[in-house]
Design a protein around this motif. Structure first.
Motif, PDB file in Angstrom:
ATOM      1  N   TYR B  22       0.788  -1.117  -0.394  1.00  0.00           N
ATOM      2  CA  TYR B  22      -0.257  -0.060   0.449  1.00  0.00           C
ATOM      3  C   TYR B  22       0.926   0.990  -0.135  1.00  0.00           C
ATOM      4  CZ  TYR B  22      -3.177  -3.665   1.485  1.00  0.00           C
ATOM      5  OH  TYR B  22      -4.201  -4.270   1.226  1.00  0.00           O
ATOM      6  N   CYS B  23       0.622   1.741  -0.828  1.00  0.00           N
ATOM      7  CA  CYS B  23       1.259   3.313  -1.059  1.00  0.00           C
ATOM      8  C   CYS B  23       0.406   4.309  -0.786  1.00  0.00           C
ATOM      9  CB  CYS B  23       1.436   3.636  -1.804  1.00  0.00           C
ATOM     10  SG  CYS B  23       2.748   5.350  -3.019  1.00  0.00           S
ATOM     11  N   ASN B  24       0.884   5.407   0.324  1.00  0.00           N
ATOM     12  CA  ASN B  24       0.138   6.568   1.101  1.00  0.00           C
ATOM     13  C   ASN B  24       0.410   7.965   0.862  1.00  0.00           C
ATOM     14  OD1 ASN B  24      -2.805   4.543   2.238  1.00  0.00           O
ATOM     15  ND2 ASN B  24      -0.771   4.062   3.403  1.00  0.00           N
ATOM     16  N   SER B  25       0.121   8.991   0.285  1.00  0.00           N
ATOM     17  CA  SER B  25       0.912  10.097   0.369  1.00  0.00           C
ATOM     18  C   SER B  25      -0.196  11.295   1.590  1.00  0.00           C
ATOM     19  CB  SER B  25       0.553  10.966  -1.357  1.00  0.00           C
ATOM     20  OG  SER B  25       0.789  12.128  -1.710  1.00  0.00           O
ATOM     21  N   TYR B  87       9.070  -3.085  -4.533  1.00  0.00           N
ATOM     22  CA  TYR B  87       8.595  -2.002  -5.602  1.00  0.00           C
ATOM     23  C   TYR B  87       8.435  -0.773  -4.265  1.00  0.00           C
ATOM     24  CZ  TYR B  87       6.943  -6.203  -7.431  1.00  0.00           C
ATOM     25  OH  TYR B  87       7.216  -7.914  -8.098  1.00  0.00           O
ATOM     26  N   PHE B  88       8.304  -0.184  -5.404  1.00  0.00           N
ATOM     27  CA  PHE B  88       8.141   1.646  -5.558  1.00  0.00           C
ATOM     28  C   PHE B  88       7.171   2.364  -6.082  1.00  0.00           C
ATOM     29  CE2 PHE B  88      12.190   2.534  -2.532  1.00  0.00           C
ATOM     30  CZ  PHE B  88      12.676   1.280  -3.160  1.00  0.00           C
ATOM     31  N   CYS B  89       6.235   3.121  -4.479  1.00  0.00           N
ATOM     32  CA  CYS B  89       5.063   4.354  -5.958  1.00  0.00           C
ATOM     33  C   CYS B  89       6.297   5.599  -5.677  1.00  0.00           C
ATOM     34  CB  CYS B  89       4.173   3.566  -4.849  1.00  0.00           C
ATOM     35  SG  CYS B  89       4.225   4.506  -3.090  1.00  0.00           S
ATOM     36  N   THR B  90       5.598   6.361  -6.474  1.00  0.00           N
ATOM     37  CA  THR B  90       6.061   7.775  -6.066  1.00  0.00           C
ATOM     38  C   THR B  90       5.141   9.110  -7.200  1.00  0.00           C
ATOM     39  OG1 THR B  90       7.697   8.978  -7.291  1.00  0.00           O
ATOM     40  CG2 THR B  90       6.895   7.482  -9.017  1.00  0.00           C
ATOM     41  N   LYS B  95       9.195  17.203  -8.397  1.00  0.00           N
ATOM     42  CA  LYS B  95      10.107  15.970  -8.169  1.00  0.00           C
ATOM     43  C   LYS B  95       9.564  15.709  -7.173  1.00  0.00           C
ATOM     44  CE  LYS B  95      11.889  18.960  -3.725  1.00  0.00           C
ATOM     45  NZ  LYS B  95      11.862  20.488  -3.282  1.00  0.00           N
ATOM     46  N   LEU B  96       9.736  14.455  -8.095  1.00  0.00           N
ATOM     47  CA  LEU B  96       9.074  13.256  -7.651  1.00  0.00           C
ATOM     48  C   LEU B  96       9.364  12.604  -6.678  1.00  0.00           C
ATOM     49  CD1 LEU B  96       8.690  11.112 -11.273  1.00  0.00           C
ATOM     50  CD2 LEU B  96       7.062  12.191 -10.249  1.00  0.00           C
ATOM     51  N   THR B  97       8.473  11.951  -5.916  1.00  0.00           N
ATOM     52  CA  THR B  97       9.213  12.014  -4.245  1.00  0.00           C
ATOM     53  C   THR B  97       8.573  10.076  -4.561  1.00  0.00           C
ATOM     54  OG1 THR B  97       8.402  14.012  -3.685  1.00  0.00           O
ATOM     55  CG2 THR B  97       8.598  11.902  -2.448  1.00  0.00           C
ATOM     56  N   PHE B  98       9.728   9.521  -3.882  1.00  0.00           N
ATOM     57  CA  PHE B  98       9.115   8.079  -3.822  1.00  0.00           C
ATOM     58  C   PHE B  98       9.079   7.101  -2.363  1.00  0.00           C
ATOM     59  CE2 PHE B  98      10.670   5.690  -7.881  1.00  0.00           C
ATOM     60  CZ  PHE B  98      11.244   6.805  -8.578  1.00  0.00           C
ATOM     61  N   GLY B  99       8.577   6.431  -2.545  1.00  0.00           N
ATOM     62  CA  GLY B  99       7.722   5.963  -1.439  1.00  0.00           C
ATOM     63  C   GLY B  99       8.717   4.996  -0.921  1.00  0.00           C
TER      64      GLY B  99
END
Lengths: 114, 108
Positions: B22-25, B87-90, B95-99
């Protein structure tokens, strides 16, 4: 197309030495980025550039400098190497504004500072 | 500034089991991208999601973008050793911020 190329692949530096990590892309991308990845960790943005002549700081810019004199090249300079800069450095590029902002990564430079 | 967090940080699964990350911003994203990094390799683009609630599939991988465009998930069914990696989300901005990434290992 070669994509994103980085040199060197590996380098060992002594504390206080300087070096330049080279990055070149042949895809005519406007945006270029430098990341560092410490062992077992994620990617941290060092610097990025939105086009030739324009650069900006990322999350961890201290100890590094960049320049972007051409669209193709985005070198990263370490002036006074420190052990904390031991890491794998990835250069990336993309073309913002075309609908798919895919980042293409280079193979990385593995740097050790002793 | 924008922060992207991923959970879990590590996941060990038996071969054949399913896996989800899961990826949360902290902020609304214009789009989200997922990347995979094999051990010793560099991140490679997997997919981009743009629309609220969007779902995309790639073979046994299913990607979903939340309705509020602040979270995303990657689900892999019946894992095989080929899916090993991080596995990374961005989030999508200049200014791409990687998880932080989720490292997946498979127990044969």
């Amino acid at each position: 197309n070669a994509g994103v190329t980085q040199t060197p692949k590996f380098r060992i530096l002594k504390i206080g030495q300087s070096m330049t990590l080279q990055c070149t892309q042949d895809m005519n991308h406007n945006y270029m980025y430098w990341y560092r990845q410490d062992p077992g960790m994620g990617l941290k943005l060092i610097y990025y550039s939105v086009g030739a002549g324009i650069t900006d700081k990322g999350e961890v810019p201290n100890g590094y400098n960049v320049s972007r004199s051409t669209t193709e090249d985005f070198p990263l300079r370490l002036e006074l190497a420190a052990p904390s800069q031991t890491s794998v450095y990835f250069c990336a590029s993309n073309k913002i504004g075309t609908g798919t902002d895919t980042q293409y990564f280079g193979p990385g430079t593995r740097l050790t500072v002793l | 500034g924008q922060q992207v967090m991923q959970i879990p940080q590590y996941q060990h699964v038996q071969e054949g089991e399913d896996f989800t990350t899961y990826c949360n911003s902290s902020t609304t994203l214009s789009n989200i991208q997922w990347y995979k990094q094999r051990p010793g390799g560099h991140p490679v683009f997997l997919i981009q999601l743009v629309k609220s609630g969007e779902v995309k599939k790639q073979k046994r991988l299913t990607f979903q973008f939340g309705e509020a465009k602040k979270n995303s998930s990657l689900h892999i069914t019946a894992t095989q050793t080929t899916v090993v990696g991080t596995y990374f989300c961005t989030g999508g901005n200049e200014k791409l911020t990687f998880g932080t990434g989720t490292r997946l290992t498979i127990i044969p």
